[in-house]
Scaffold this motif. Structure first.
Motif, PDB file in Angstrom:
ATOM      1  N   PRO A 299     -63.593  43.236  16.642  1.00 40.91           N
ATOM      2  CA  PRO A 299     -62.503  43.095  17.614  1.00 40.91           C
ATOM      3  C   PRO A 299     -61.167  42.727  16.998  1.00 40.91           C
ATOM      4  O   PRO A 299     -60.116  43.035  17.554  1.00 40.91           O
ATOM      5  CB  PRO A 299     -63.011  41.988  18.540  1.00 40.91           C
ATOM      6  CG  PRO A 299     -63.952  41.185  17.689  1.00 40.91           C
ATOM      7  CD  PRO A 299     -64.607  42.175  16.765  1.00 40.91           C
ATOM      8  N   GLY A 300     -61.165  42.083  15.881  1.00 35.10           N
ATOM      9  CA  GLY A 300     -59.924  41.621  15.273  1.00 35.10           C
ATOM     10  C   GLY A 300     -59.433  42.545  14.172  1.00 35.10           C
ATOM     11  O   GLY A 300     -59.912  43.667  14.010  1.00 35.10           O
ATOM     12  N   PRO A 301     -58.487  42.055  13.384  1.00 33.56           N
ATOM     13  CA  PRO A 301     -57.929  42.866  12.301  1.00 33.56           C
ATOM     14  C   PRO A 301     -58.925  43.072  11.171  1.00 33.56           C
ATOM     15  O   PRO A 301     -59.880  42.298  11.005  1.00 33.56           O
ATOM     16  CB  PRO A 301     -56.721  42.046  11.828  1.00 33.56           C
ATOM     17  CG  PRO A 301     -57.030  40.645  12.232  1.00 33.56           C
ATOM     18  CD  PRO A 301     -57.823  40.744  13.492  1.00 33.56           C
ATOM     19  N   VAL A 302     -58.709  44.131  10.422  1.00 33.41           N
ATOM     20  CA  VAL A 302     -59.539  44.443   9.262  1.00 33.41           C
ATOM     21  C   VAL A 302     -58.631  44.720   8.072  1.00 33.41           C
ATOM     22  O   VAL A 302     -57.437  44.982   8.219  1.00 33.41           O
ATOM     23  CB  VAL A 302     -60.428  45.681   9.513  1.00 33.41           C
ATOM     24  CG1 VAL A 302     -61.422  45.419  10.627  1.00 33.41           C
ATOM     25  CG2 VAL A 302     -59.579  46.918   9.825  1.00 33.41           C
ATOM     26  N   ARG A 303     -59.210  44.651   6.898  1.00 35.10           N
ATOM     27  CA  ARG A 303     -58.489  45.050   5.702  1.00 35.10           C
ATOM     28  C   ARG A 303     -59.254  46.169   5.014  1.00 35.10           C
ATOM     29  O   ARG A 303     -60.480  46.286   5.128  1.00 35.10           O
ATOM     30  CB  ARG A 303     -58.291  43.878   4.751  1.00 35.10           C
ATOM     31  CG  ARG A 303     -59.508  43.467   3.957  1.00 35.10           C
ATOM     32  CD  ARG A 303     -59.193  42.396   2.923  1.00 35.10           C
ATOM     33  NE  ARG A 303     -60.309  42.191   2.000  1.00 35.10           N
ATOM     34  CZ  ARG A 303     -60.434  42.830   0.846  1.00 35.10           C
ATOM     35  NH1 ARG A 303     -59.515  43.721   0.484  1.00 35.10           N
ATOM     36  NH2 ARG A 303     -61.466  42.609   0.053  1.00 35.10           N
ATOM     37  N   VAL A 304     -58.520  47.009   4.285  1.00 34.92           N
ATOM     38  CA  VAL A 304     -59.119  48.134   3.578  1.00 34.92           C
ATOM     39  C   VAL A 304     -59.664  47.643   2.242  1.00 34.92           C
ATOM     40  O   VAL A 304     -58.908  47.168   1.397  1.00 34.92           O
ATOM     41  CB  VAL A 304     -58.099  49.255   3.354  1.00 34.92           C
ATOM     42  CG1 VAL A 304     -58.744  50.412   2.582  1.00 34.92           C
ATOM     43  CG2 VAL A 304     -57.533  49.752   4.673  1.00 34.92           C
ATOM     44  N   VAL A 305     -60.967  47.761   2.056  1.00 31.87           N
ATOM     45  CA  VAL A 305     -61.574  47.488   0.759  1.00 31.87           C
ATOM     46  C   VAL A 305     -61.446  48.707  -0.136  1.00 31.87           C
ATOM     47  O   VAL A 305     -61.148  48.602  -1.326  1.00 31.87           O
ATOM     48  CB  VAL A 305     -63.058  47.101   0.921  1.00 31.87           C
ATOM     49  CG1 VAL A 305     -63.704  46.856  -0.450  1.00 31.87           C
ATOM     50  CG2 VAL A 305     -63.199  45.875   1.809  1.00 31.87           C
ATOM     51  N   HIS A 306     -61.632  49.888   0.466  1.00 38.58           N
ATOM     52  CA  HIS A 306     -61.525  51.134  -0.301  1.00 38.58           C
ATOM     53  C   HIS A 306     -61.300  52.286   0.666  1.00 38.58           C
ATOM     54  O   HIS A 306     -61.774  52.267   1.799  1.00 38.58           O
ATOM     55  CB  HIS A 306     -62.792  51.378  -1.121  1.00 38.58           C
ATOM     56  CG  HIS A 306     -62.701  52.574  -2.017  1.00 38.58           C
ATOM     57  ND1 HIS A 306     -61.871  52.617  -3.113  1.00 38.58           N
ATOM     58  CD2 HIS A 306     -63.323  53.778  -1.963  1.00 38.58           C
ATOM     59  CE1 HIS A 306     -61.992  53.780  -3.715  1.00 38.58           C
ATOM     60  NE2 HIS A 306     -62.875  54.506  -3.035  1.00 38.58           N
TER      61      HIS A 306
ATOM     62  N   MET B  68     -63.904  55.478   4.151  1.00 37.77           N
ATOM     63  CA  MET B  68     -63.212  54.199   4.238  1.00 37.77           C
ATOM     64  C   MET B  68     -64.234  53.069   4.262  1.00 37.77           C
ATOM     65  O   MET B  68     -65.328  53.232   4.812  1.00 37.77           O
ATOM     66  CB  MET B  68     -62.350  54.111   5.506  1.00 37.77           C
ATOM     67  CG  MET B  68     -61.229  55.110   5.604  1.00 37.77           C
ATOM     68  SD  MET B  68     -60.154  54.810   7.058  1.00 37.77           S
ATOM     69  CE  MET B  68     -59.172  53.424   6.460  1.00 37.77           C
ATOM     70  N   LEU B  69     -63.865  51.956   3.664  1.00 32.67           N
ATOM     71  CA  LEU B  69     -64.630  50.709   3.796  1.00 32.67           C
ATOM     72  C   LEU B  69     -63.682  49.634   4.279  1.00 32.67           C
ATOM     73  O   LEU B  69     -62.672  49.359   3.633  1.00 32.67           O
ATOM     74  CB  LEU B  69     -65.266  50.306   2.476  1.00 32.67           C
ATOM     75  CG  LEU B  69     -65.998  48.953   2.477  1.00 32.67           C
ATOM     76  CD1 LEU B  69     -67.142  48.940   3.478  1.00 32.67           C
ATOM     77  CD2 LEU B  69     -66.504  48.612   1.074  1.00 32.67           C
ATOM     78  N   LEU B  70     -63.993  49.065   5.427  1.00 36.92           N
ATOM     79  CA  LEU B  70     -63.170  48.040   6.047  1.00 36.92           C
ATOM     80  C   LEU B  70     -63.993  46.761   6.208  1.00 36.92           C
ATOM     81  O   LEU B  70     -65.204  46.833   6.438  1.00 36.92           O
ATOM     82  CB  LEU B  70     -62.686  48.497   7.426  1.00 36.92           C
ATOM     83  CG  LEU B  70     -62.056  49.892   7.521  1.00 36.92           C
ATOM     84  CD1 LEU B  70     -61.792  50.265   8.982  1.00 36.92           C
ATOM     85  CD2 LEU B  70     -60.754  49.951   6.721  1.00 36.92           C
ATOM     86  N   GLU B  71     -63.343  45.617   6.107  1.00 33.83           N
ATOM     87  CA  GLU B  71     -64.030  44.369   6.391  1.00 33.83           C
ATOM     88  C   GLU B  71     -63.129  43.481   7.235  1.00 33.83           C
ATOM     89  O   GLU B  71     -61.905  43.591   7.195  1.00 33.83           O
ATOM     90  CB  GLU B  71     -64.442  43.649   5.096  1.00 33.83           C
ATOM     91  CG  GLU B  71     -63.328  43.187   4.213  1.00 33.83           C
ATOM     92  CD  GLU B  71     -63.843  42.473   2.957  1.00 33.83           C
ATOM     93  OE1 GLU B  71     -65.066  42.477   2.708  1.00 33.83           O
ATOM     94  OE2 GLU B  71     -63.012  41.898   2.230  1.00 33.83           O
ATOM     95  N   PRO B  72     -63.734  42.606   8.037  1.00 40.01           N
ATOM     96  CA  PRO B  72     -62.932  41.748   8.915  1.00 40.01           C
ATOM     97  C   PRO B  72     -62.068  40.791   8.108  1.00 40.01           C
ATOM     98  O   PRO B  72     -62.461  40.315   7.044  1.00 40.01           O
ATOM     99  CB  PRO B  72     -63.975  40.994   9.749  1.00 40.01           C
ATOM    100  CG  PRO B  72     -65.237  41.107   8.978  1.00 40.01           C
ATOM    101  CD  PRO B  72     -65.180  42.377   8.200  1.00 40.01           C
ATOM    102  N   VAL B  73     -60.894  40.519   8.643  1.00 46.19           N
ATOM    103  CA  VAL B  73     -59.964  39.589   7.989  1.00 46.19           C
ATOM    104  C   VAL B  73     -60.316  38.174   8.412  1.00 46.19           C
ATOM    105  O   VAL B  73     -60.475  37.903   9.603  1.00 46.19           O
ATOM    106  CB  VAL B  73     -58.503  39.914   8.373  1.00 46.19           C
ATOM    107  CG1 VAL B  73     -57.560  38.870   7.806  1.00 46.19           C
ATOM    108  CG2 VAL B  73     -58.130  41.299   7.888  1.00 46.19           C
TER     109      VAL B  73
END
Length: 278
Positions: free
Chosen positions: A251-258, A273-278
């Motif tokens: 539900p919240g923001p994510v950052r790009v790992v790759h 894409m690989l995203l993880e929660p901030v």
């Protein structure tokens, strides 16, 4: 409590499976695509998820034109891959995360999503290829929950509805009482069309904007109808609906790992894409 530790999205072109089988990862045609995965595998080694919940579209292995649910979820103990006629070898069976599957199913139905429950289910290349890209030895260290989205028969579920499904899955995971780390996968796309007058169609500009929106404005694509998405991405490019389901689970923001985009692989804009929660 259970939590989504990351979102991985990738293309699932059947020819990728054949390239894996033939060992063509370093071939000049394939290398730019396969080079997108070592950083993701490093992340997997560090994070070590317990379960993969995979959002994908079935290609006739379970559902065909006579019976095509809008949304379906597997609740089986194991899932087998079968020969689809693409020349892709079958892969070792996948262990099911039964308790989580039933919990998510029950939560989704109570959240007004009419899920088709599959207590027996096979998985096709849209599921197996991303798993083999993440774990090339095909010794699965995770259990799985398959979630199927109709991208075959129109009208398709709207992008808005798919994002809401992802949000509901995210709520279900957050309420699962066991300490479980879950990687959510969205497979398919991006832009491509395999038949008709626009066969070979790719829309790089839209693909890049969509990938950016996964981070900066995850509901951006929900403005488009299913027919709008066909116009923008091609008849098969609508598989990006699986990406939207996956993205909605955080539900919240994510950052790009790759992130990686390679054009073309088998007439497809192959994106990862690989995203993880901030």
């Amino acid at each position: 409590m259970a939590k989504v530790v990351g979102i991985m999205t990738t293309s699932h072109v059947p020819l990728i499976g054949k390239a894996i089988h033939l060992g063509l990862q370093q071939d000049p045609y394939w290398k730019p695509f396969f080079d997108g995965f070592p950083p993701i595998r490093e992340w997997l080694e560090k994070v070590k998820p317990d379960v993969v919940l995979a959002c994908y579209n079935d290609h006739g292995l379970n559902f065909f034109l006579d019976k095509q649910p809008t949304f379906a979820i597997g609740t089986a103990a194991t899932y087998t891959s079968e020969d689809e006629g693409w020349g892709i070898p079958t892969m070792p069976e996948f262990p099911g995360a039964e308790d989580l599957s039933w919990h998510v199913r029950d939560s989704l139905v109570r959240d007004d999503f009419d899920m088709v429950t599959c207590q027996e289910m096979s998985v096709d290349h849209a599921f197996t290829i991303p798993m083999a890209l993440l774990w090339p030895d095909q010794k699965w260290p995770v259990k799985v929950v398959p979630v199927c989205v109709n991208t075959v028969i129109f009208p398709l579920p709207s992008a808005r509805r798919c994002y809401k499904l992802g949000e509901a899955i995210g709520r279900a995971i957050a309420n699962f009482p066991e300490d479980t780390k879950i990687l959510v996968i969205g497979t398919g796309g991006l832009s491509h069309q395999l038949e008709g007058e626009r066969a070979g169609f790719i829309n790089k500009e839209f693909d890049l904007q969509f990938m950016d929106s996964m981070v900066t404005d995850p509901q951006w694509a929900t403005q488009f109808s299913d027919l709008d998405l066909v116009e923008q991405t091609g008849n098969e490019g609508v598989e990006l609906l699986n990406w939207l389901v996956a993205r909605g689970t955080i539900p919240g923001p994510v950052r790009v790992v790759h992130s990686n985009l390679h054009i073309p692989i088998s007439n497809t804009a192959a994106a990862t894409m690989l995203l993880e929660p901030v």
